[in-house]
Design a protein around this motif. Structure first.
Motif, PDB file in Angstrom:
ATOM      1  N   TYR A 130      33.422  42.678  53.470  1.00  0.00           N
ATOM      2  CA  TYR A 130      34.400  43.584  54.077  1.00  0.00           C
ATOM      3  C   TYR A 130      34.476  43.381  55.583  1.00  0.00           C
ATOM      4  O   TYR A 130      35.572  43.283  56.152  1.00  0.00           O
ATOM      5  CB  TYR A 130      34.050  45.032  53.754  1.00  0.00           C
ATOM      6  N   TYR A 152      37.850  42.335  57.491  1.00  0.00           N
ATOM      7  CA  TYR A 152      38.397  43.272  58.474  1.00  0.00           C
ATOM      8  C   TYR A 152      38.625  42.573  59.810  1.00  0.00           C
ATOM      9  O   TYR A 152      39.687  42.699  60.422  1.00  0.00           O
ATOM     10  CB  TYR A 152      37.402  44.421  58.602  1.00  0.00           C
ATOM     11  N   LYS A 160      40.789  50.528  53.484  1.00  0.00           N
ATOM     12  CA  LYS A 160      39.854  50.634  54.620  1.00  0.00           C
ATOM     13  C   LYS A 160      40.238  49.718  55.781  1.00  0.00           C
ATOM     14  O   LYS A 160      39.370  49.241  56.527  1.00  0.00           O
ATOM     15  CB  LYS A 160      38.419  50.353  54.169  1.00  0.00           C
ATOM     16  N   ASN A 162      41.273  50.233  58.789  1.00  0.00           N
ATOM     17  CA  ASN A 162      41.482  51.442  59.586  1.00  0.00           C
ATOM     18  C   ASN A 162      41.067  51.320  61.043  1.00  0.00           C
ATOM     19  O   ASN A 162      40.718  52.324  61.667  1.00  0.00           O
ATOM     20  CB  ASN A 162      40.773  52.620  58.930  1.00  0.00           C
TER      21      ASN A 162
END
Length: 337
Positions: free
Chosen positions: A187, A191, A239, A241
């Protein structure tokens, strides 16, 4: 429901699609022929949304009919639950899976949209979403409307593909790599890659109205469908964000500019988009609760992107209103009825 997250692993999209092309010379056995093929799409899906936009911009509604699946599906297939009796009125199918099995009885991969189906045989022709829109633009020219824009101009194709490649790997698919990451490490990497690319786009679009050249091209279509889903879905559900889209001035202005352009926003169904992601991805959102927000009326606020110059359709013209049967339902979009 299917599981979308594999514990401990990165998300890797299966890009093995049915690669047949519908062309003027019919080299794959599928010649361009008005009325022969049916585009099966879902307004919820960003990959299918591309085909809805390009079909509208080019005026191919009379040449290629449209079947729409509902926003949710089970592990087997997208379904035609929006149609009376849950059956596509042209193909007579309840599930898109039936068109795949009509050609490949043991089809081993996912049943995806967009797909183009040969109406006489009711069998799938292709589900290769990157080439479907390019073929609409380059092979179906005899059926383009008067004033159709050139979305894939010869002189810009190399740059379009270069930009679109980074947009696909880092943004279009990047949000999924975040949402379906199977570990913290996967992740975190996804990201960082996503927002590095969004920062690059923010800088690029701060100085030019469109991604490539001074008119709308295939590259803009490919980016827009992800941006339209960013705040309603990807920011929270996946996510992604660091910030919302509406906190990135150039990207937010660019997205609103396109949304307010005929052929773009009038294909967006925010109700179906949210229902798809929050209901289908039950391993990410096991309650199946669909959030009420965010407020989407800000999509209609002034964007002032015309100050950067550019001509949306080049020497062409905007498409007319959507075909009545294809209008997004009232309440599913902030656009006026």
């Amino acid at each position: 429901m299917a599981s979308y997250v594999e514990g401990g692993k990165d998300y890797n999209r299966d890009m093995n699609y049915i690669g047949d092309r519908i062309t003027q010379d019919g080299r794959d056995g599928w010649p361009v022929q008005a009325g022969r093929y049916r585009l099966i799409a879902a307004r919820a899906c960003p990959w299918a949304n591309r085909t809805l936009i390009v079909r509208r911009l080019l005026g191919l509604e009379d040449a290629i009919s449209l079947g729409l699946c509902g926003p949710t599906h089970d592990v087997r297939s997208w379904t035609f639950d929006l149609d009376p009796g849950g059956v596509d009125p042209v193909l007579g199918y309840e599930r898109l899976q039936q068109a795949y099995f009509a050609r490949y009885p043991d089809y081993p991969r996912g049943i995806t949209v967009p797909a183009i189906v040969d109406i006489p045989t009711k069998a799938v022709v292709t589900n290769d979403f990157p080439t479907i829109t390019v073929d609409f633009e380059t092979e179906w020219t005899d059926f383009h409307r008067d004033g159709a824009p050139d979305l894939y101009p010869d002189k810009l194709r190399d740059e379009i593909e270069e930009v679109a490649h980074r947009v696909f790997t880092e943004v279009n698919n990047g949000v999924y790599r975040c949402g379906f990451a199977g570990s913290q490490e996967a992740y975190d990497s996804a990201y960082d890659r996503l927002f590095t690319a969004l920062d690059w786009l923010e800088e690029r679009l701060s100085e030019q109205r469109y991604l490539v050249g001074d008119t709308i091209t295939e590259a803009d279509v490919r980016l827009f469908t992800t941006l339209a889903r960013f705040d309603p879905v990807y920011h929270g559900h996946f996510k992604c964000n660091r910030n919302k889209l509406d906190e990135m001035p150039a990207l937010w202005g660019y997205a609103r500019d396109l949304f307010q352009t005929p052929g773009f926003g009038d294909t967006i169904d925010f109700v179906q988009i949210k229902r798809h992601y929050y209901v289908v991805h039950s391993d990410i959102n096991p309650t199946g609760i669909v959030p009420k927000g965010p407020d989407l009326s800000n999509w209609l606020t002034p964007h002032h992107r015309e100050q950067l110059g550019g001509r949306p359709f080049g020497d062409g013209t905007p498409p007319g209103p959507p075909v009545p049967a294809e209008v997004v339902p009232a309440g599913h979009t902030p656009l006026p009825a």
